[in-house]
Write an enzyme that holds these catalytic residues in place. Structure first.
Site, PDB file in Angstrom:
ATOM      1  N   HIS A 156      -4.229   6.726  -0.036  1.00 51.89           N
ATOM      2  CA  HIS A 156      -3.559   5.442   0.084  1.00 51.89           C
ATOM      3  C   HIS A 156      -4.145   4.509  -0.960  1.00 51.89           C
ATOM      4  CE1 HIS A 156      -7.190   4.605   2.441  1.00 51.89           C
ATOM      5  NE2 HIS A 156      -6.950   3.304   2.313  1.00 51.89           N
TER       6      HIS A 156
ATOM      7  N   ASP B 195     -10.339   1.720   7.336  1.00 53.41           N
ATOM      8  CA  ASP B 195     -10.382   3.147   7.003  1.00 53.41           C
ATOM      9  C   ASP B 195     -11.450   3.843   7.841  1.00 53.41           C
ATOM     10  OD1 ASP B 195      -8.437   2.747   5.059  1.00 53.41           O
ATOM     11  OD2 ASP B 195      -9.893   2.506   3.446  1.00 53.41           O
TER      12      ASP B 195
ATOM     13  N   GLU C  80       0.837  -1.185   0.000  1.00 55.04           N
ATOM     14  CA  GLU C  80       0.000   0.000   0.000  1.00 55.04           C
ATOM     15  C   GLU C  80       0.876   1.240   0.000  1.00 55.04           C
ATOM     16  OE1 GLU C  80      -3.171   0.338   2.730  1.00 55.04           O
ATOM     17  OE2 GLU C  80      -3.870  -1.722   2.473  1.00 55.04           O
TER      18      GLU C  80
END
Length: 253
Positions: free
Chosen positions: A197, A210, A142
């Protein structure tokens, strides 16, 4: 008006983190035993660190982040040891972000409840290309970074290191880069509009992690997914209760 995040060292050696819009008065309250319940029973207290921010939302988000840090990480922050903060973050437990890759990808991935779209943002085409390029470069890890600009216009992105110990499935923006960006903003530089991201395998929508880490501070989040072959990016507002999808217009190169 400036807003401050501060750390106090209590008489028992513990640390207390708070935020305020008047640092001098708030410190006096703590020292007089009129502050938080934690410090009242642990007098005297010593002011060991503070940092100013341009908004209460940013200060509150920073306070929440620091409160979740280990003692060693807080002491590295107090000492200004940014390399040590990054090292400790890389060696920390992956429970910090509680997100496995299978929660993001495939037909069984959870979809967050989304609300009605707002008006379009404006995103410079170069910023979008840089964001996609960073995601492709970091794949299968990521990527993460900052969205910079002014108001509702994103002019460019600032890639940062992903310091999470499991970057294949988690991300954490290097706190040194984040604080440096806020300092640059206060000095007249670009505004920190939000963060970005990638989801190396999955969809360009906020995951359960998230949503768990969201500060509900109104910042913009960009999420890239689809891999280097078919990248997609979507923008969201971290609203008071949930992520709100944002439409956007691209400025030509």
């Amino acid at each position: 008006m400036a807003f401050f995040v501060y750390i106090l060292r209590c008489a028992d050696g513990s640390y207390y983190t708070g935020h305020t819009d008047n640092l001098e008065i708030r410190l006096a309250e703590h020292r007089a035993g009129a502050g938080a319940a934690w410090t009242k029973s642990r007098l005297p207290v010593e002011h060991v660190w503070s940092q100013d921010f341009v908004s209460r939302e940013e200060a509150l988000a920073s306070e929440r982040r620091i409160k979740g840090w280990s003692r060693a990480k807080k002491e590295a922050l107090i000492a200004g040891q940014w390399d040590e903060i990054s090292r400790l973050a890389r060696s920390s437990s992956p429970s910090a972000f509680r997100q496995a890759q299978d929660e993001r990808g495939g037909e069984k991935s959870a979809r967050p409840e989304l609300v009605e779209r707002r008006g379009p943002m404006v995103v410079d085409a170069k910023a979008t290309q840089a964001l996609l390029a960073h995601a492709a470069q970091a794949h299968p890890h990521e990527c993460c970074g900052l969205l910079l600009g002014e108001g509702e216009t994103i002019t460019h992105v600032q890639p940062t290191a992903n310091i999470h110990p499991e970057p294949e499935t988690y991300f954490e923006i290097d706190p040194a880069a984040l604080i440096a960006a806020h300092k640059a903003e206060r000095a007249g530089g670009p505004q920190v509009i939000g963060y970005y991201h990638s989801h190396p395998s999955g969809d360009p929508v906020p995951s359960s992690t998230d949503r768990a880490q969201a500060a509900h501070d109104g910042k913009v989040w960009a999420i890239v997914a689809g891999g280097p072959e078919n990248p997609q990016v979507r923008f969201f507002r971290d609203g008071e209760e949930r992520f709100e999808p944002l439409s956007y217009e691209r400025l030509p190169r």
